[in-house]
Design an enzyme around this catalytic site. Structure first.
Site, short mmCIF file in Angstrom:
data_model
loop_
_atom_site.label_atom_id
_atom_site.label_comp_id
_atom_site.label_asym_id
_atom_site.label_seq_id
_atom_site.Cartn_x
_atom_site.Cartn_y
_atom_site.Cartn_z
N CYS A 2 0.86 -1.17 0.00
CA CYS A 2 0.00 0.00 0.00
C CYS A 2 0.89 1.22 0.00
CB CYS A 2 -0.91 0.01 1.23
SG CYS A 2 -2.06 -1.37 1.33
N GLY A 28 -1.22 0.92 -4.96
CA GLY A 28 -2.54 0.43 -4.65
C GLY A 28 -3.61 1.14 -5.44
N ASN A 101 1.01 0.15 5.84
CA ASN A 101 1.46 -0.66 4.71
C ASN A 101 2.17 -1.88 5.26
OD1 ASN A 101 2.39 -1.65 2.24
ND2 ASN A 101 4.21 -0.34 2.28
N GLY A 102 1.70 -3.06 4.90
CA GLY A 102 2.33 -4.28 5.38
C GLY A 102 1.30 -5.32 5.77
N TYR A 257 10.14 -4.82 -8.38
CA TYR A 257 8.86 -4.52 -9.03
C TYR A 257 8.04 -3.41 -8.37
CZ TYR A 257 3.99 -5.24 -10.52
OH TYR A 257 2.70 -5.06 -10.98
N ASP A 366 10.32 -8.29 -15.18
CA ASP A 366 10.91 -8.13 -13.86
C ASP A 366 10.84 -9.42 -13.05
OD1 ASP A 366 8.22 -7.94 -12.26
OD2 ASP A 366 8.04 -6.48 -13.87
#
Length: 503
Positions: A2, A28, A101-102, A257, A366
């Site tokens: 995110c 996101g 984020n995570g 990526y 990638d």
């Protein structure tokens, strides 16, 4: 994966946060949200959709105040629900908003403890709401009527003791300021910077440095693993290490990526790292196939372009753009549901026949996850007249799911799981295939920052840096993430059943 941002400014920050989120939109595309603070009053707008669709002029006018936080989300499990859009808010103590984020690997355990011991109610299945309530409960241990820096640092230390997994966080305490902190392994990225507008310093925290660049903030540094930074509403800055034990082990897939090439993460230029990936991959091709018959190197846009260009230069082979991308189709990697991914590939890319006809083509991507995109693109190359189609991945073979916030599916859905390189090549329809070696990938990233002695490379190795992931956990998330479960969730939501997903 995110995107998060927090700003303490001197004037209204709504436009600045909006602009930051558009820069972080690649992290996101499922939902977006902003909450601002004006004195003791909060203003919130969040919903499913892209940033440009969630926020209209009327919403922006309502988002008043000189500090705020924002979030762009993509779902890592279950269905897509607006109930999971962030930031989240809890009123006690002080009024706290949080964006994350995570992914917490012990979310269920912590959630039960929050209810049984702390008497806190969870309204969603999101681990971000769990994280918020842990932070809030730890902050509530203070007996101070007004929050202090010491209270905040102690609360973050409590989060580190109770929560495991990956988390980069921005939180706003109403009427006080903004907090940023990072898990003790530094798995997910988070940076901060400052600018001076003549009225005093303004601060910004974000997932990637490119968001700071876009708004004229100067990058100061990354938030260290286990560290917390506090910026009060007057622009006063403090930082402190809050974890008892830390290890620098960032997610290496950020460099492959996830991140934009113009970002700097953990003092490493993503662009330069990808150039070095191309160099290393070219050297491997020369070792493995010194008599190769490659006529042209063609990248699969967009993320592989940097590595492919350097690879072609090192090989001494012509580089060409063979695919034109429709910019209005989202990233297929983060689209929920296999059928939607399959449908979007040919909508997203169109082959230039002249660059393929009668040639031996090396396609460079990638990475290869499910193989869905790779197989269709190889088919497109053959339809465009390629004589032979070879395939190179700038990353090693992905054989294991990610548990730290990237929606890599159950192991059985990964094309390389249980297959050799030759078997993967056959499955995707390539004449031959080559993967990057993990040691070369790690060296490509580490070269600029020797402090990065370890990485979260779990998708390649199956070794999870937090040490708390076992087969039972992997089987559980595999069941949740499996595409058939996602399709079931989407159908159930249509029927009116309230389902949630973790971020």
């Amino acid at each position: 994966m995110c995107g998060i941002v927090g700003i303490v400014g001197k004037n209204n920050v709504n436009q600045a946060i909006y602009d930051s989120l558009t820069v972080l939109q690649h992290r996101g595309q499922d939902a977006a949200g902003i909450v601002t603070c004006d004195g003791r009053k909060l203003y919130l707008r969040k919903n499913n959709g892209l940033v440009r669709d969630v926020f209209r002029t009327s919403h922006m006018l309502d988002l008043r105040g000189p500090m705020g936080i924002g979030h762009v989300r993509y779902p890592t499990a279950g269905c897509s629900s607006s109930a999971e859009a962030q930031p989240f808010y809890v009123n006690s103590p002080y009024g706290i908003s949080l964006a994350h984020n995570g992914n917490l690997t012990n979310a269920e355990e912590v959630k039960q403890h929050l209810f049984q011991e702390d008497r806190r109610h969870m309204n969603t299945e999101s681990d971000s709401e769990v994280l918020l309530n842990v932070f809030a409960h730890e902050l509530q241990r203070s007996e101070n009527l007004k929050v202090t820096e010491e209270d905040i640092f102690n609360a973050v230390a409590g989060v580190h003791r109770r929560c495991r997994g990956a988390y980069a966080v921005v939180a706003m305490i109403t009427g006080y300021g903004i907090v940023g902190f990072r898990d003790p392994y530094g798995i997910r990225p988070i940076v901060f910077g400052t600018r001076n507008t003549g009225q005093g310093p303004e601060y910004m925290i974000a997932s990637e440095s490119v968001a700071l660049d876009a708004l004229g903030f100067e990058l100061v540094r990354d938030i260290a693993p286990g560290e917390a930074v506090v910026i009060d509403q007057h622009g006063r800055f403090k930082s402190q290490q809050c974890a008892e034990k830390t290890q620098y082990a960032p997610c290496i897939f950020e460099y492959v990526y996830l991140a934009r090439p113009d970002s700097i993460i953990d003092d490493v230029s993503v662009y330069k790292a990808r150039l070095r990936m191309g160099d290393a991959l070219a050297e491997k091709i020369i070792r493995k196939r010194p008599d190769h018959d490659i006529d042209v190197v063609i990248p699969i846009p967009d993320t592989s372009r940097t590595s492919a260009l350097q690879l072609s230069y090192r090989l001494g082979v012509v580089y060409r753009e063979g695919f034109i991308k429709n910019r209005y189709i989202g990233r297929t990697f983060i689209m929920p549901g296999q059928q939607l991914r399959k449908k979007s590939v040919r909508q997203k890319l169109n082959a230039i026949d002249l660059e393929f006809r009668g040639k031996n083509v090396l396609l460079v991507d990638d990475s290869v996850v499910r193989g869905t995109t790779s197989q269709q693109i190889i088919d497109m190359a053959r339809e465009a007249g390629a004589k032979k189609v070879y395939f190179a991945s700038a990353a090693p073979a992905i054989r294991y799911p990610n548990v730290y916030g990237i929606d890599m599916p159950a192991a059985k859905e990964l094309i390389a799981h249980g297959r050799t390189t030759e078997e993967v090549a056959e499955a995707i329809g390539a004449d031959w295939m080559i993967y990057q070696d993990l040691k070369d990938l790690e060296m490509a990233v580490r070269k600029r920052n020797p402090e990065l002695v370890a990485f979260d490379s779990s998708v390649f190795t199956g070794k999870y840096v937090t040490g708390d992931v076992d087969n039972v956990y992997l089987e559980k998330i595999g069941n949740v993430r499996a595409d058939n479960m996602k399709n079931s969730s989407e159908n159930s939501e249509t029927a009116g059943i309230d389902l949630h997903n973790a971020v």
